[in-house]
Design a protein around this motif. Structure first.
Motif, PDB file in Angstrom:
ATOM      1  N   LYS A  17       0.830  -1.203   0.000  1.00  0.00           N
ATOM      2  CA  LYS A  17       0.000   0.000   0.000  1.00  0.00           C
ATOM      3  C   LYS A  17       0.867   1.256   0.000  1.00  0.00           C
ATOM      4  CE  LYS A  17      -4.236  -1.704   2.224  1.00  0.00           C
ATOM      5  NZ  LYS A  17      -5.221  -1.449   3.299  1.00  0.00           N
ATOM      6  N   ARG A  18       1.887   1.254   0.831  1.00  0.00           N
ATOM      7  CA  ARG A  18       2.754   2.436   0.886  1.00  0.00           C
ATOM      8  C   ARG A  18       3.441   2.691  -0.453  1.00  0.00           C
ATOM      9  NH1 ARG A  18       3.347   0.124   5.959  1.00  0.00           N
ATOM     10  NH2 ARG A  18       5.184  -1.060   5.338  1.00  0.00           N
ATOM     11  N   GLU A  19       3.718   1.615  -1.194  1.00  0.00           N
ATOM     12  CA  GLU A  19       4.316   1.773  -2.518  1.00  0.00           C
ATOM     13  C   GLU A  19       3.373   2.488  -3.484  1.00  0.00           C
ATOM     14  OE1 GLU A  19       7.347   0.900  -3.424  1.00  0.00           O
ATOM     15  OE2 GLU A  19       8.018  -0.367  -1.767  1.00  0.00           O
ATOM     16  N   ARG A  20       2.081   2.460  -3.216  1.00  0.00           N
ATOM     17  CA  ARG A  20       1.094   3.006  -4.148  1.00  0.00           C
ATOM     18  C   ARG A  20       0.437   4.291  -3.674  1.00  0.00           C
ATOM     19  NH1 ARG A  20      -3.457  -0.583  -5.500  1.00  0.00           N
ATOM     20  NH2 ARG A  20      -3.802   1.065  -7.016  1.00  0.00           N
ATOM     21  N   LEU A  21       0.816   4.782  -2.496  1.00  0.00           N
ATOM     22  CA  LEU A  21       0.217   6.018  -2.007  1.00  0.00           C
ATOM     23  C   LEU A  21       0.597   7.189  -2.904  1.00  0.00           C
ATOM     24  CD1 LEU A  21       0.761   5.629   1.841  1.00  0.00           C
ATOM     25  CD2 LEU A  21      -1.365   5.289   0.566  1.00  0.00           C
ATOM     26  N   ALA A  22      -0.261   8.190  -2.941  1.00  0.00           N
ATOM     27  CA  ALA A  22       0.025   9.387  -3.727  1.00  0.00           C
ATOM     28  C   ALA A  22       1.284  10.071  -3.200  1.00  0.00           C
ATOM     29  CB  ALA A  22      -1.168  10.338  -3.639  1.00  0.00           C
ATOM     30  N   PRO A  23       1.985  10.819  -4.053  1.00  0.00           N
ATOM     31  CA  PRO A  23       3.162  11.559  -3.574  1.00  0.00           C
ATOM     32  C   PRO A  23       2.806  12.422  -2.368  1.00  0.00           C
ATOM     33  CG  PRO A  23       2.973  11.730  -5.959  1.00  0.00           C
ATOM     34  CD  PRO A  23       1.724  11.060  -5.489  1.00  0.00           C
ATOM     35  N   SER A  24       3.755  12.529  -1.446  1.00  0.00           N
ATOM     36  CA  SER A  24       3.489  13.286  -0.225  1.00  0.00           C
ATOM     37  C   SER A  24       4.638  14.239   0.053  1.00  0.00           C
ATOM     38  CB  SER A  24       3.298  12.337   0.957  1.00  0.00           C
ATOM     39  OG  SER A  24       4.462  11.559   1.178  1.00  0.00           O
ATOM     40  N   PHE A  25       4.380  15.248   0.874  1.00  0.00           N
ATOM     41  CA  PHE A  25       5.418  16.196   1.274  1.00  0.00           C
ATOM     42  C   PHE A  25       6.201  15.626   2.455  1.00  0.00           C
ATOM     43  CE2 PHE A  25       1.826  19.292   0.121  1.00  0.00           C
ATOM     44  CZ  PHE A  25       2.172  19.288  -1.222  1.00  0.00           C
ATOM     45  N   HIS A  26       7.502  15.851   2.452  1.00  0.00           N
ATOM     46  CA  HIS A  26       8.296  15.476   3.623  1.00  0.00           C
ATOM     47  C   HIS A  26       8.194  16.615   4.631  1.00  0.00           C
ATOM     48  CE1 HIS A  26      11.484  13.442   5.874  1.00  0.00           C
ATOM     49  NE2 HIS A  26      11.892  14.667   6.167  1.00  0.00           N
ATOM     50  N   LEU A  27       7.667  16.315   5.845  1.00  0.00           N
ATOM     51  CA  LEU A  27       7.352  17.367   6.809  1.00  0.00           C
ATOM     52  C   LEU A  27       7.969  17.166   8.176  1.00  0.00           C
ATOM     53  CD1 LEU A  27       3.561  17.599   5.921  1.00  0.00           C
ATOM     54  CD2 LEU A  27       5.302  19.305   5.357  1.00  0.00           C
ATOM     55  N   ASP A  28       8.268  15.933   8.526  1.00  0.00           N
ATOM     56  CA  ASP A  28       8.728  15.612   9.871  1.00  0.00           C
ATOM     57  C   ASP A  28      10.162  15.091   9.800  1.00  0.00           C
ATOM     58  OD1 ASP A  28       8.590  15.348  12.589  1.00  0.00           O
ATOM     59  OD2 ASP A  28       6.975  13.878  12.613  1.00  0.00           O
ATOM     60  N   GLU A  29      10.693  14.687  10.924  1.00  0.00           N
ATOM     61  CA  GLU A  29      12.066  14.182  10.939  1.00  0.00           C
ATOM     62  C   GLU A  29      12.202  12.879  10.153  1.00  0.00           C
ATOM     63  OE1 GLU A  29      13.173  13.271  14.980  1.00  0.00           O
ATOM     64  OE2 GLU A  29      11.128  12.676  15.455  1.00  0.00           O
ATOM     65  N   PHE A  30      11.100  12.173   9.949  1.00  0.00           N
ATOM     66  CA  PHE A  30      11.115  10.971   9.115  1.00  0.00           C
ATOM     67  C   PHE A  30       9.736  10.792   8.490  1.00  0.00           C
ATOM     68  CE2 PHE A  30       9.245   9.529  13.001  1.00  0.00           C
ATOM     69  CZ  PHE A  30       8.467   8.415  12.716  1.00  0.00           C
ATOM     70  N   ASN A  31       9.657   9.914   7.479  1.00  0.00           N
ATOM     71  CA  ASN A  31       8.354   9.550   6.922  1.00  0.00           C
ATOM     72  C   ASN A  31       8.411   8.095   6.474  1.00  0.00           C
ATOM     73  OD1 ASN A  31       8.854   9.266   3.943  1.00  0.00           O
ATOM     74  ND2 ASN A  31       9.423  11.425   4.095  1.00  0.00           N
ATOM     75  N   VAL A  32       7.311   7.572   5.963  1.00  0.00           N
ATOM     76  CA  VAL A  32       7.267   6.153   5.598  1.00  0.00           C
ATOM     77  C   VAL A  32       7.099   5.948   4.094  1.00  0.00           C
ATOM     78  CG1 VAL A  32       6.425   5.466   7.864  1.00  0.00           C
ATOM     79  CG2 VAL A  32       4.764   6.009   6.080  1.00  0.00           C
ATOM     80  N   ASP A  33       7.334   6.997   3.325  1.00  0.00           N
ATOM     81  CA  ASP A  33       7.279   6.909   1.868  1.00  0.00           C
ATOM     82  C   ASP A  33       8.531   6.179   1.377  1.00  0.00           C
ATOM     83  OD1 ASP A  33       7.223   7.273  -0.844  1.00  0.00           O
ATOM     84  OD2 ASP A  33       7.197   9.456  -0.790  1.00  0.00           O
TER      85      ASP A  33
END
Length: 618
Positions: A576-592
């Motif tokens: 699912k994470r492989e198919r999520l829409a592009p997201s902004f990097h906002l925090d110290e880490f993300n799961v994209d």
């Protein structure tokens, strides 16, 4: 006494927008000349933009950047200009600063340390330069010094640490620059935004000016350059261990220029900057600018949002309203509309809510499982900010899909047996019609997933995950919940009152079941605590348990159950994470997986590790 006027100019650039990038640089140089700047420093990779990805691997791309450097060269009469670009020597590509003066290239300084953590993959494209080495680079038949070198302007010696160079402790180039008696160090950067990072940079710049015995000038890129990373456009100047000046961050302008008189014998007579940081404000400013840049650079006509009345979609609606408010405050209404390509069909005399109405279309898509409270919440919020609001039922579509599969299977679907399928079909039935509205409006569909949902796959693929961009996918749900209260009280969004009174729920089961997100998963603060150990710090289930057992007031059996649930759902839902829409990097880490955390789609799912955790004695 030696004296120069120095300046840093942050830029909002776009990969492959050669003329646009050149024009922004040219405007900044012209502005610098008007205020009598002697030395102007631009950020890292300022000609191409940092986010050029695998374009850097091509042979033609660095050549094109060099061609535009030649165009910029003609703008440098009576000024020194330092700007970044990729330079290829034979088969090897370097991330460089070019120093131009009086229409001549004085030299190139390549980056010595490459960023390879988190969102950065510089080693894929560039090669680090070795300290102390100097060669020559041929430009139009002229041999130009290329390598580790320092420069001089009006008796003042200066050098460079390029972004990551400064973060390498005792190995950083700054110590060798100190030994070479430089008076001033420039740090041209492409440092991605993350909440709390500006405070870290202030510490770096302040301490560098003291430990390196030189004034320190930091200049960062600006804006949502190419889709995911945001740059805050920070400019910092420190001398003798004190930050003297700093610009406002996350501007909607194409560039900002900060000028300061400098003499190595005297700290500039300016008040010491008072540091102030608020993560809620940083988040709001960053997403507002990122949405603005994504809208204008994609040349879309606006946004469409499936507004459920819950926390996530309400957050995004408010952020779009903030984008409009902040953009107009920064640029003025006419320029704001011109930049988003809406100056022809939106009157610049329109009120703020009227402009929001033209740019944001929302729809509450109800089923028999939707409550009056969430409808009221969605409607009131949309009306309060001016968003266009629709309400329709998708019960007919859900019934049609359900009837077809019941006929095919030869049985009725029941909640006891078919819970997930019956929940998901509602979310998926919403997607085609909201996409249709986005297509009609030539707008971007905003996806509403947050990071907590991404962790555990608590989202329906091709349903609530549908979208062109996912603005809040990099922040956890507990942050969103507290931000909404902050936005109601500090930003004055009274339409959030009903939202903040609701408990988060997917509203996909029958109302009598009283479905809530935290009953389905676990309390959000606990989920975030596990996530930080497991994903941010990359710890095993056993280590996660041992650490959190000391931090959380939970029974051991309950904590083990939550940790097992997290790791199991995390492993199961990588696809699912492989198919999520592009997201902004906002925090110290993300799961994209594109920008921070790569994980195998297929795996053993931590079975052995979870077994080891279960066998631990309390």
């Amino acid at each position: 006494m030696p004296h120069v006027n120095i300046a840093g100019a942050t830029l909002n650039q776009t990969p492959l927008d050669w003329e646009g990038n050149f024009d922004t640089i040219a405007q900044a140089i012209q502005k610098a000349k008007e205020v009598q700047v002697d030395v102007l420093c631009f950020p890292e990779l300022s000609i191409t933009g940092y986010g050029s990805e695998d374009l850097f691997l091509s042979y033609w791309y660095p050549k094109k950047a060099l061609a535009y450097l030649r165009k910029i060269l003609h703008l440098t009469k009576d000024i020194t200009v330092c700007l970044g670009l990729p330079c290829r020597i034979k088969e090897t590509l370097y991330n460089c600063m070019a120093i131009l003066e009086d229409e001549k290239i004085l030299g190139f300084v390549p980056k010595q340390f490459l960023a390879i953590d988190g969102v950065h993959y510089e080693c894929r494209w560039f090669t680090p330069w070795k300290a102390g080495e100097l060669t020559h680079f041929d430009v139009d038949g002229s041999s130009v010094p290329f390598g580790d070198q320092v420069f001089e302007k009006k008796g003042i010696r200066y050098g460079f640490e390029i972004c990551e160079d400064a973060w390498r402790g005792s190995q950083r180039p700054g110590y060798r620059l100190r030994d070479r008696k430089v008076d001033l160090i420039f740090n041209p950067s492409a440092s991605h935004f993350a909440m709390g990072k500006s405070e870290q940079r202030e510490i770096l710049v302040r301490e560098s000016s003291k430990s390196l015995d030189a004034a320190y000038f930091y200049v960062n890129l600006l804006g949502n350059e190419s889709g995911r990373m945001i740059f805050d456009g920070e400019i910092l100047f420190a001398s003798e261990g004190k930050i003297v000046i700093k610009n406002p961050l996350l501007s909607f302008q194409d560039f900002q220029l900060l000028r300061i008189p400098f003499s190595p014998e005297k700290t500039p007579d300016l008040p010491v900057y008072e540091s102030r940081h608020d993560k809620n404000e940083e988040f709001t400013a960053a997403v507002s600018l990122a949405l603005f840049d994504y809208l204008r650079k994609s040349r879309s006509k606006g946004f469409v949002l499936s507004l459920s009345g819950g926390a996530d979609s309400s957050t995004i609606a408010v952020l779009v309203a903030e984008m409009v408010k902040r953009g107009i405050n920064c640029l003025g209404t006419a320029l704001f509309l011109r930049k988003i390509h809406r100056s022809e069909d939106i009157d610049p005399k329109s009120s703020l809510p009227d402009i929001v109405n033209k740019l944001l279309t929302t729809a509450y898509q109800s089923t028999r499982n939707s409550s009056p409270e969430t409808l009221n919440s969605a409607k009131n919020l949309a009306e309060s900010i001016g968003a266009n609001f629709y309400h329709w039922s998708i019960d007919e579509e859900v019934a049609g899909y359900t009837a077809k599969i019941e006929t095919a299977l030869g049985r009725s679907l029941e909640w006891e047996q078919d819970d997930i399928a019956l929940q998901n079909i509602q979310a998926r039935a919403r997607s085609p019609i909201i996409w249709m509205l986005a297509n009609i409006n030539q707008a971007l569909l905003l996806s509403t997933s947050n990071r907590s949902e991404g962790d555990v796959g608590y989202a329906t693929m091709d349903g609530d995950t549908s979208g062109s961009i996912s603005p809040i996918a990099a922040v956890p749900k507990d942050f969103i919940l507290q931000w909404l209260r902050w936005a109601e009280n500090k930003l004055g969004y009274s339409g959030l009152q009903a939202v903040n009174a609701l408990q988060p729920t997917a509203e996909l089961r029958p109302l009598e079941s009283r479905q809530t997100d935290e009953d389905d998963l676990m309390p959000y603060p606990i989920l975030t605590a596990i996530e930080r150990q497991a994903i941010r710090d990359r710890r095993s289930p056993v280590d996660t348990y041992l650490i959190l057992k000391e931090e959380l007031s939970l029974e051991s059996s309950v904590l083990k159950r939550y940790i097992a649930k997290f790791f199991s759902l995390w492993s199961r839902n990588q696809w699912k994470r492989e198919r999520l829409a592009p997201s902004f990097h906002l925090d110290e880490f993300n799961v994209d997986p594109k920008t921070w955390y790569r994980f195998p789609i297929l795996s053993g799912g931590y079975r052995k590790e979870l077994e080891e955790m279960e066998n631990l004695l309390d």
